[in-house]
Motif scaffolding. Structure first.
Motif, PDB file in Angstrom:
ATOM      1  N   LEU A  85      -3.056  81.202  -5.633  1.00 31.87           N
ATOM      2  CA  LEU A  85      -2.281  80.599  -4.551  1.00 31.87           C
ATOM      3  C   LEU A  85      -0.805  80.969  -4.696  1.00 31.87           C
ATOM      4  O   LEU A  85      -0.268  81.061  -5.805  1.00 31.87           O
ATOM      5  CB  LEU A  85      -2.447  79.082  -4.572  1.00 31.87           C
ATOM      6  CG  LEU A  85      -3.895  78.567  -4.619  1.00 31.87           C
ATOM      7  CD1 LEU A  85      -3.916  77.043  -4.655  1.00 31.87           C
ATOM      8  CD2 LEU A  85      -4.701  79.090  -3.437  1.00 31.87           C
ATOM      9  N   ASP A  87       2.929  79.756  -3.438  1.00 35.28           N
ATOM     10  CA  ASP A  87       3.681  78.650  -2.848  1.00 35.28           C
ATOM     11  C   ASP A  87       5.107  79.125  -2.598  1.00 35.28           C
ATOM     12  O   ASP A  87       5.895  79.288  -3.536  1.00 35.28           O
ATOM     13  CB  ASP A  87       3.666  77.457  -3.809  1.00 35.28           C
ATOM     14  CG  ASP A  87       4.131  76.169  -3.154  1.00 35.28           C
ATOM     15  OD1 ASP A  87       4.815  76.235  -2.113  1.00 35.28           O
ATOM     16  OD2 ASP A  87       3.819  75.088  -3.689  1.00 35.28           O
ATOM     17  N   THR A  90       8.995  75.810  -3.263  1.00 31.34           N
ATOM     18  CA  THR A  90       8.911  74.844  -4.353  1.00 31.34           C
ATOM     19  C   THR A  90      10.315  74.606  -4.897  1.00 31.34           C
ATOM     20  O   THR A  90      11.286  75.238  -4.470  1.00 31.34           O
ATOM     21  CB  THR A  90       8.048  75.357  -5.520  1.00 31.34           C
ATOM     22  OG1 THR A  90       8.809  76.299  -6.289  1.00 31.34           O
ATOM     23  CG2 THR A  90       6.771  76.010  -5.038  1.00 31.34           C
ATOM     24  N   VAL A 102       2.312  73.914 -12.115  1.00 31.05           N
ATOM     25  CA  VAL A 102       1.678  74.419 -10.891  1.00 31.05           C
ATOM     26  C   VAL A 102       0.660  75.506 -11.189  1.00 31.05           C
ATOM     27  O   VAL A 102      -0.286  75.702 -10.424  1.00 31.05           O
ATOM     28  CB  VAL A 102       2.719  74.915  -9.858  1.00 31.05           C
ATOM     29  CG1 VAL A 102       3.647  73.788  -9.446  1.00 31.05           C
ATOM     30  CG2 VAL A 102       3.516  76.106 -10.379  1.00 31.05           C
ATOM     31  N   VAL A 107      -1.624  77.959  -8.762  1.00 32.51           N
ATOM     32  CA  VAL A 107      -0.471  78.657  -8.185  1.00 32.51           C
ATOM     33  C   VAL A 107      -0.041  79.775  -9.133  1.00 32.51           C
ATOM     34  O   VAL A 107       0.486  79.517 -10.216  1.00 32.51           O
ATOM     35  CB  VAL A 107       0.694  77.693  -7.919  1.00 32.51           C
ATOM     36  CG1 VAL A 107       1.919  78.451  -7.400  1.00 32.51           C
ATOM     37  CG2 VAL A 107       0.271  76.617  -6.913  1.00 32.51           C
ATOM     38  N   TRP A 110       5.293  81.719  -7.052  1.00 29.13           N
ATOM     39  CA  TRP A 110       6.081  80.666  -6.410  1.00 29.13           C
ATOM     40  C   TRP A 110       7.498  81.139  -6.132  1.00 29.13           C
ATOM     41  O   TRP A 110       8.025  82.039  -6.771  1.00 29.13           O
ATOM     42  CB  TRP A 110       6.120  79.384  -7.248  1.00 29.13           C
ATOM     43  CG  TRP A 110       6.538  79.549  -8.684  1.00 29.13           C
ATOM     44  CD1 TRP A 110       5.714  79.716  -9.765  1.00 29.13           C
ATOM     45  CD2 TRP A 110       7.882  79.592  -9.210  1.00 29.13           C
ATOM     46  NE1 TRP A 110       6.450  79.851 -10.920  1.00 29.13           N
ATOM     47  CE2 TRP A 110       7.778  79.777 -10.612  1.00 29.13           C
ATOM     48  CE3 TRP A 110       9.142  79.486  -8.637  1.00 29.13           C
ATOM     49  CZ2 TRP A 110       8.908  79.860 -11.441  1.00 29.13           C
ATOM     50  CZ3 TRP A 110      10.268  79.573  -9.455  1.00 29.13           C
ATOM     51  CH2 TRP A 110      10.146  79.757 -10.835  1.00 29.13           C
ATOM     52  N   SER A 292       3.070  75.331   2.080  1.00 30.58           N
ATOM     53  CA  SER A 292       3.899  75.208   0.881  1.00 30.58           C
ATOM     54  C   SER A 292       4.095  73.731   0.608  1.00 30.58           C
ATOM     55  O   SER A 292       3.826  72.881   1.468  1.00 30.58           O
ATOM     56  CB  SER A 292       5.243  75.919   1.033  1.00 30.58           C
ATOM     57  OG  SER A 292       6.081  75.235   1.952  1.00 30.58           O
ATOM     58  N   PHE A 307      -0.782  71.592  -4.692  1.00 23.77           N
ATOM     59  CA  PHE A 307      -0.915  72.533  -3.581  1.00 23.77           C
ATOM     60  C   PHE A 307      -2.270  72.396  -2.877  1.00 23.77           C
ATOM     61  O   PHE A 307      -2.330  72.344  -1.638  1.00 23.77           O
ATOM     62  CB  PHE A 307      -0.688  73.949  -4.103  1.00 23.77           C
ATOM     63  CG  PHE A 307      -0.424  74.991  -3.051  1.00 23.77           C
ATOM     64  CD1 PHE A 307      -0.365  74.688  -1.700  1.00 23.77           C
ATOM     65  CD2 PHE A 307      -0.215  76.316  -3.408  1.00 23.77           C
ATOM     66  CE1 PHE A 307      -0.120  75.651  -0.733  1.00 23.77           C
ATOM     67  CE2 PHE A 307       0.032  77.295  -2.457  1.00 23.77           C
ATOM     68  CZ  PHE A 307       0.066  76.963  -1.119  1.00 23.77           C
ATOM     69  N   ALA A 328      -2.529  80.212   2.214  1.00 23.13           N
ATOM     70  CA  ALA A 328      -2.080  80.039   0.830  1.00 23.13           C
ATOM     71  C   ALA A 328      -2.175  81.321   0.017  1.00 23.13           C
ATOM     72  O   ALA A 328      -1.736  81.347  -1.130  1.00 23.13           O
ATOM     73  CB  ALA A 328      -2.914  78.948   0.155  1.00 23.13           C
TER      74      ALA A 328
END
Length: 394
Positions: A85, A87, A90, A102, A107, A110, A292, A307, A328
């Motif tokens: 994933l 994100d 953040t 995360v 995740v 990020w 997000s 998430f 995502a």
């Protein structure tokens, strides 16, 4: 420069080499096989039960019932297997614990969205440099970063010279500029955005704007956005939402999307999401490009949670599971250049993988106003593979 015949010959040779490498890996054994999961990869329109084989930190095969040996296996039966994933909003870099927290949620990439400005951007860059996964930063147009009294309530904090200097010194990790434009953050949103674009254009960087409850009408701000820019908190309720009083998407918002502006959720904790606004926007068909979280280290104790929980919130509005996964992974990978080779399980891709459980039941989801909404499906994080290695969740 190759001519067409040379290009075709080279491409054919690469394909043969790839098949030979895969065959050799199958004979010699893989590093890791993820067995029997529901593989969802929107980048290749795949949604089927498959095995995923990994070798040398890369995806080596995605096939039904891979029988070759492996140094390790993961039993993914009953789970979703997708690319790691990503994100894009953040605040992971505000705390050194953030990236690891995360990562356990799946995740593998990020963006810290403007925690710090020019004065202290080195602090967030330092966290990104030491993160286990890919982390990058947006620099706040306000040189002091996020301030309780407002990042740019004093317009002098939107210091173009300081911003230029800070980006130049941290160019490998600063991938854009963040401009928070709510009326309690800035006294002159148009001028703040104009200054952000002045610097962004000179470095060929995107600007992410935090919209919602702005002093200026939203159309005025939308007209200042260029291709590749990101509008976060797109579900923010009035005043100055992306819909008018009759529930229609503003023409300037539609025009921004047509010219390549991205629209992102940015779940957050206060002021950014309200169920009635979300429902009205979703009914128009103007769905988000990306999910997000606006994540902080306290997010697990709030309506954000993680998430996968934020991804679950639109399932009850008609979004399908593959559509949620796309926002995502595949979509998110297209927003920032650093992620362009991620968000896919295609053979040869970096082996960043998220395992999710999709549970049926009676769940309750929170908006930012303590309103509850029921749902009968929710994603839960179940495992992460980073660069081909399984991440421990303990």
């Amino acid at each position: 420069m190759m001519n067409r015949r040379q290009f075709v010959t080279a491409a054919a040779g690469a394909a043969i080499f790839s098949r030979a490498a895969n065959a050799f890996a199958a004979q010699a054994g893989y590093d890791l096989i993820i067995k029997g999961g529901r593989v969802i990869d929107p980048s290749v329109r795949l949604d089927a039960v498959r095995d995923v084989a990994i070798s040398g930190g890369r995806i080596a095969a995605v096939e039904a019932n891979i029988t070759a040996s492996a140094a390790a296996t993961i039993d993914a039966r009953g789970k979703i297997v997708t690319a790691g994933l990503i994100d894009i909003h953040t605040h992971c870099a505000r705390d050194g614990r953030g990236p690891g927290m995360v990562l356990r949620d799946g995740v593998t990439g990020w963006i810290d969205a403007g925690s710090q400005g020019a004065d202290h951007i080195a602090d967030t860059v330092a966290v990104a440099k030491t993160a286990p996964q890919q982390g990058r930063c947006l620099i706040n147009i306000g040189r002091a970063g996020i301030l309780p009294e407002g990042d740019t309530m004093d317009i002098n904090r939107a210091d173009v010279a300081a911003l230029r200097d800070a980006i130049a010194k941290n160019r490998d990790f600063v991938v854009g500029i963040k401009a928070r434009l709510s009326r309690n953050v800035t006294g002159n949103d148009v001028e703040v955005l104009r200054r952000a674009q002045e610097v962004a254009t000179s470095f060929n960087l995107p600007v992410m704007i935090h919209m919602g409850q702005t002093a200026s009408p939203l159309p005025l701000l939308m007209n200042l956005l260029k291709e590749g820019d990101v509008v976060t908190h797109m579900f923010a309720p009035p005043p100055n939402s992306i819909i008018d009083d009759n529930g229609r998407i503003l023409p300037e918002v539609l025009a921004a999307r047509r010219r390549g502006v991205w629209f992102d959720i940015g779940n957050g904790q206060t002021g950014h999401m309200r169920w009635d606004t979300i429902e009205a926007i979703m009914k128009t068909g103007f769905w988000p490009d990306t999910f997000s979280t606006d994540w902080n280290v306290n997010s697990p104790t709030t309506g954000v949670i993680d998430f996968p929980n934020c991804m679950s919130k639109l399932l009850s509005f008609g979004m399908t599971v593959p559509q949620a996964i796309a926002r995502a992974t595949t979509n998110a990978a297209r927003t920032f250049e650093v992620f362009r080779d991620r968000g896919t399980l295609n053979v040869g891709a970096v082996a960043d993988v998220a395992l999710l459980e999709l549970r049926d039941g009676n769940f309750e989801f929170l908006d930012n106003y303590n309103n509850k909404r029921p749902g009968n499906q929710r994603f839960f994080p179940s495992g992460t593979v980073l660069n081909g290695k399984q991440v421990q969740r303990s």
